[in-house]
Design a protein around this motif. Structure first.
Motif, short mmCIF file in Angstrom:
data_model
loop_
_atom_site.label_atom_id
_atom_site.label_comp_id
_atom_site.label_asym_id
_atom_site.label_seq_id
_atom_site.Cartn_x
_atom_site.Cartn_y
_atom_site.Cartn_z
N GLU A 191 0.83 -1.20 0.00
CA GLU A 191 0.00 0.00 0.00
C GLU A 191 0.87 1.25 0.00
OE1 GLU A 191 -2.85 -0.08 3.12
OE2 GLU A 191 -4.31 0.93 1.84
N LEU A 338 -1.13 7.08 3.40
CA LEU A 338 -0.47 5.79 3.51
C LEU A 338 0.75 5.68 2.62
CD1 LEU A 338 -3.62 3.60 3.59
CD2 LEU A 338 -1.85 3.60 5.31
N ILE A 339 0.87 6.60 1.69
CA ILE A 339 2.00 6.54 0.77
C ILE A 339 3.29 6.78 1.52
CG2 ILE A 339 3.11 7.69 -1.17
CD1 ILE A 339 0.34 8.20 -2.30
N GLY A 340 4.21 5.82 1.41
CA GLY A 340 5.45 5.98 2.15
C GLY A 340 6.67 5.87 1.26
N ASN A 341 6.43 5.87 -0.04
CA ASN A 341 7.52 5.67 -0.98
C ASN A 341 7.70 6.94 -1.80
OD1 ASN A 341 9.40 4.39 -2.56
ND2 ASN A 341 7.86 3.72 -4.03
N PRO A 342 8.89 7.50 -1.82
CA PRO A 342 9.09 8.79 -2.49
C PRO A 342 8.65 8.78 -3.96
CG PRO A 342 11.04 8.18 -1.25
CD PRO A 342 10.11 7.03 -1.14
N ALA A 345 5.06 8.96 -4.11
CA ALA A 345 4.67 10.31 -3.70
C ALA A 345 4.83 11.27 -4.86
CB ALA A 345 5.52 10.75 -2.51
#
Lengths: 864, 194
Positions: A191, A338-342, A345
């Motif tokens: 996610e 919830l986005i945790g990835n650059p 993003a």
């Protein structure tokens, strides 16, 4: 805040007043020693009852005040206790509390409890929450035990204890439940990299896994294991033995791979089961269990799907097509936290920016006629193309199935000819979806809507394939049925002649039974159907995995490593990395499940295979996604409820129920294999059980219930009930819509009112300025001046008017000034107080103020 | 309990755990996981006393859940209870944050904190500056993805048109909650899971 301070002062004075009594009280308690412990408790209770009103107030205040106020309050409470306990020491002979006091106290305790249970809903900081919680808990603990009298007290305390235990148990149970949910971390990781839409697929997969586990438990626990443990062993009878002709190759891998040989004659398939009414020392009714499990697999699935659909629908009814806040929602709710990835993003940033720009453009030119026509044309074109594709693939399958029927009659056929149907279907399933996606690019839908269209189309494709496959299978079954009649006679005849011959040879001795492998047997169409479904499922699994491996992983490796020595940039250019194909995967899952549902009646082992498949594909796909896919270019949130998936699943469930129900209800079971052999129809097993195992009156009741005279009214009643509920639901919906409209109207009204107010506001303010003793403007003349300058700009409409007027008329202001003057004067003359201002007409005023309609007027006056 | 927490070392005491469960929307596992993650942020020698120490903002933002979040600094400032307002987080602040972002948190709690996060200058209203900053956060750092001044003006104008009910040129808390509460996916997107 001032209020609070005042109050705290009051409290202080109060406590000072009480200080002598407190001292006294203190002494008394010391004297009383131990007894004071018990008594003091009671007295404190009494103390509580007096200032209940205050207390309630203070409780209400708690919500607003901060920690300091809290401490103050504590002090206050302590004071109260002391003061009243001293009072009560005068009349300490009162032993028990009156009913009223008790009720009040009870109410307070309840309130505190409520506070405790709702504390988490308050947006307080933890420190405050902790202190309030501790205090409330201390209060409850202190007074809870004292409630009730005599026996009631004990009971009350017991009840309270049980309630506490129950709450604790519930919490523990919830904790346990969440602990049991697998793959939280995996899904969360996906996610954070790919957004919630990709994760929704994995959540769906997990849900499917849960459902399949239950089905697996049902089938294994109630059918397969009893049969293996208690049924007749392998080789004891013809249906449980590999025929003589096949025995030589029965263990070859190529045969086993086709699910022939030993696998065909195992408990995984329908044919293995015996029609013995009861098995083992438990007298387990296996045929009955087989039938009931077959039905309950469908029943359970229907229930689960509908339940989760209903729950989702409940969640998502709150709103929907509210077009009032397009921009605000984009602004305030578009970020997916919830986005945790650059990288994701960055994609999200880009998509938000485009959506902002798009909506701005849309807003600016909301009705572009040509574009709409073009878009409509493109959409129609796309749909035509896709329908062509669907028809083409349908025909292709039909053609291949026809061909395979001729192949099946030939003797020497190769691997390709045997598997042509499966291969063609897999190829279609592989190449059509991307084709659809390419065509769908013409339509230019929002990705969330586009996904739905795509899903619908692929669904139609798969459905066509599946039903062509089913029709071919039905042909096969009918052929087998015809063949069976023939074999039946042969078997009968063989057995008879064998007995005759043995009777002739050794007249007295009982004949040695014919070896089960030698008995001629029917084709057993049920097992054939089961095998077809298992094969289809396995080939589907393989195709899926190979596609992932080749299409995603190898491609990713190629792009990653060959990129060092290639003419163009592979990563950014043509092959690039694959995106995760949500629609294809969801549909694959849904159709796979349909296959399982259809096949599980004739191949009980199929669910086991499916559980394995889901388990492996969870890990495999998670790995593939994380290792070789890139986030979608337009990251979009999954719609809140995945009811669309569920709807597809329900449809498939229904469609797969149809053929199974048809075969159960209208085809005769094979005569020499399966749990229903020897019966006319499979459902006869129920009648048999009722007649033999239940008392007579149950059979009678059953026969009455089965009477059409009763069934038809029952169906009628159900239809009426559905109609009624539908009507009620519609009425509610209408009422809802009405209310919504009302709310909207009210809101518009309010908006208008405020708008009007805003436009009239300057005038009103002028009035105020004039009427008030002008303290503001006199004390700070500069400010007033600023205000005057600003005032025309206070509201947007006024500003616009003003600007327009300035632009229009500034060059020849002097001449035009006069005609502009009257309107303000007309207005200004209306309030009686302003008549005095009438002698100052607009003409006398400096130019700049003329166009600015009203505001300039009054404001400036006090300075003159 | 505060003292007990400090004394008992690197495991969360049971009564504190029960209280946290009572006070937050998190369940036991989530709290324990949060505790683990939080103490991992601390240097080794401070881990025994994780409940009483604060993690500086720079370290706290190394959490992968916040790394890509454009509002990371705001989130820190909103949830920090530090006296010197440096955005450092204590364990309880961390729990507050996770609770507000958890799946089961109510819309009121979520919108309360969302408003605080969007209120960059902390004056209790969303004015043009706040909105402008918000748009810049949402469109990212890249130059090409920035909105032009005219677009920004238009956007803010539209937003105010929609949600500024009392027409004072700003969005106050109740207006914000009104807008957000009717959004279909606010609750599902305002979510952080450890």
């Amino acid at each position: 805040k001032d209020n609070e301070e005042e109050e705290s002062k009051e409290e202080e004075s109060h406590s000072q007043q009480n200080s002598p009594s407190r001292r006294k009280n203190h002494q008394r308690e010391n004297n009383n020693g131990k007894r004071a412990g018990a008594e003091g408790n009671r007295q404190r209770e009494r103390g509580k009852k007096a200032p209940t009103k205050d207390q309630k107030e203070s409780e209400n205040k708690e919500k607003k005040t901060n920690k300091k106020a809290k401490e103050e309050e504590n002090k206050q409470k302590a004071d109260r206790k002391n003061s009243t306990s001293s009072a009560s020491s005068n009349s300490s002979d009162e032993e028990s509390l009156s009913e009223e006091e008790l009720a009040m106290l009870m109410e307070q305790v309840e309130q505190k409890k409520k506070l405790i249970s709702t504390m988490r809903n308050k947006p307080w900081r933890m420190v405050k929450k902790l202190s309030v919680l501790r205090e409330a808990q201390a209060f409850v603990e202190k007074f809870e035990g004292a409630l009730g009298k005599g026996k009631g007290k004990k009971l009350y305390a017991y009840k309270m204890m049980m309630a506490k235990k129950w709450v604790k148990f519930k919490r523990d149970f919830d904790n346990f439940k969440t602990q049991c949910i697998p793959w939280e971390m995996k899904i969360k990781e996906v996610e954070s990299h790919f957004g919630s839409s990709v994760a929704s697929y994995f959540i769906f997969l997990r849900w499917m896994y849960g459902v399949n586990l239950v089905l697996f438990g049902l089938i294994f626990g109630l059918v397969i294991i009893p049969e293996v443990l208690m049924g007749m062993p392998y080789g004891s009878m013809p249906r449980k033995t590999v025929p003589r002709a096949e025995q030589a190759t029965a263990m070859d891998f190529s045969v086993l791979w086709d699910f022939e040989g030993y696998i065909k004659y195992s408990a995984l398939f329908y044919g293995y089961y015996n029609n013995q009414r009861t098995i083992g020392w438990l007298k387990y009714r296996l045929p009955m269990a087989y039938f009931m499990v077959g039905i309950s697999v469908f029943g359970y699935s229907l229930m689960v799907v509908i339940r989760s659909m209903a729950r989702n629908a409940n969640e998502s009814t709150a709103d929907g097509d509210d077009n009032n806040f397009i921009f605000s929602w984009k602004m305030f709710t578009s970020w997916d936290y919830l986005i945790g990835n650059p990288e994701t993003a960055d994609n999200k940033f880009a998509s938000i920016t485009t959506s902002f720009k798009e909506s701005i453009v849309d807003e600016q030119e909301s009705n572009k006629d040509e574009n709409i026509h073009l878009r409509r044309f493109l959409r129609v074109l796309a749909n035509v193309l896709i329908i062509c594709c669907l028809c083409g693939s349908g025909y292709l399958i039909y053609f291949v199935v026809k061909r395979s029927q001729t192949f099946s009659k030939m003797q020497n056929i190769g691997w390709y000819e045997r598997n042509e149907v499966e291969i063609v279907m897999s190829l279609l399933g592989m190449f059509c979806p991307p084709l659809f996606e390419t065509i769908a690019a013409l339509e230019n839908y929002h990705p969330r809507i586009g996904l739905k269209w795509q899903l619908g189309r692929i669904f139609a494709l798969f459905l066509g394939n599946l039903y062509t496959f089913l029709l071919a299978l039905m042909d096969d079954v009918n052929e087998k049925l015809a063949e069976e009649d023939l074999v039946k006679n042969i078997t009968h005849w063989t057995l008879l002649s064998y007995h005759n011959s043995s009777a002739e040879n050794g007249s007295a001795a009982t004949p040695p039974p014919l070896d089960p492998a030698d008995v001629p047997r029917g084709p057993c169409w049920e097992t054939t159907v089961g095998i077809e479904f298992v094969r289809l499922t396995v080939s589907d699994i393989l195709v899926t995995y190979i596609t992932i491996l080749v299409g995603d992983f190898i491609r990713a490796c190629f792009v990653r490593f060959v990129n060092y020595c290639w003419c163009w940039d592979l990563e950014a250019g043509f092959p690039s990395y694959a995106e995760f194909d949500i629609s294809g995967n969801v549909l694959g899952l849904v159709f796979n499940q349909g296959m399982i549902w259809m096949g599980s009646f004739y191949a009980p082992g199929l669910v086991g295979i499916n559980v394995l498949r889901l388990l492996t594909s969870m890990y495999f796909q998670c790995w593939a996604v994380m290792s070789s896919n890139v986030p979608h270019e337009r990251v979009f949130k999954a719609s809140k409820s995945n009811n669309f998936y569920m709807g597809l699943l329900l449809l498939i469930l229904f469609l797969s129920l149809l053929p199974v129900a048809y075969t159960i209800m209208s085809l005769p079971p094979s005569f020499d294999c399966g749990p229903f052999s020897g019966k006319k129809r499979m459902y006869d097993v129920i009648q048999e059980t009722i007649e033999l195992d239940f008392p007579l009156f149950v059979a009678k009741i059953f026969s009455y219930v089965a009477n059409p005279g009763l069934i038809i009214p029952a169906i009628l009643l159900m239809v009426l009930a559905i109609y009624y509920l539908n009507a009620v639901a519609e009425a509610y919906q209408r009422a809802n819509a009405e209310l919504k409209k009302k709310m909207q109207m009210q809101r518009e009204e309010e908006k208008n009112k405020r708008n009007n107010k805003a436009t009239t506001n300057p005038m009103l303010q002028d009035l105020e300025d004039l009427l008030s003793p002008s303290t503001n403007s006199e004390s700070t003349p500069k400010q007033a001046e600023d205000k005057k300058v600003e005032s025309p700009n206070r509201t947007i409409p006024a500003e616009k008017q003003g600007k327009a007027a300035v632009l229009d008329s500034s060059p020849m202001m002097g001449g035009r000034g006069a005609p502009f003057a009257p309107p303000p004067r007309v207005f200004m003359t209306q309030p009686p107080m302003l008549r005095i201002r009438a002698p100052y007409p607009g003409q006398l005023r400096p130019r700049g103020h003329l166009p600015g309609p009203v505001p300039g007027w009054g404001r400036g006056q006090p300075r003159y | 309990a505060e003292a007990a927490m400090g004394a008992s070392g690197s495991v969360l005491p049971r009564e504190a755990l029960a209280e946290y469960q009572e006070l937050t929307f998190l369940n036991k596992q989530e709290i324990l996981l949060a505790y683990k993650r939080f103490s991992e942020l601390l240097p080794k020698e401070e881990r025994d006393n994780a409940c009483a120490t604060r993690v500086p903002k720079s370290r706290f933002l190394m959490l992968p859940e916040l790394r890509a979040n454009p509002f990371q600094h705001q989130i820190c400032h909103v949830f920090s209870t530090s006296d010197v307002r440096d955005g450092s987080m204590s364990f309880e602040d961390f729990l507050d944050m996770l609770s507000a972002f958890s799946d089961s948190a109510t819309l009121e709690v979520k919108s309360h904190y969302a408003f605080n996060i969007f209120d960059f200058d902390g004056d209790g209203i969303l004015d043009r500056n706040d909105l402008e900053k918000l748009v810049n956060c949402l469109t990212g750092q890249g130059e090409e993805s920035r909105l032009s001044t005219a677009e920004m003006e238009q956007l803010i104008h539209n937003i105010l048109e929609e949600s500024d009910i009392d027409k004072d040129g700003t969005i106050n808390r109740s207006e914000f909650q009104h807008v957000v509460s009717r959004s279909p996916d606010f609750a599902s997107s305002f979510k952080i899971v450890l």
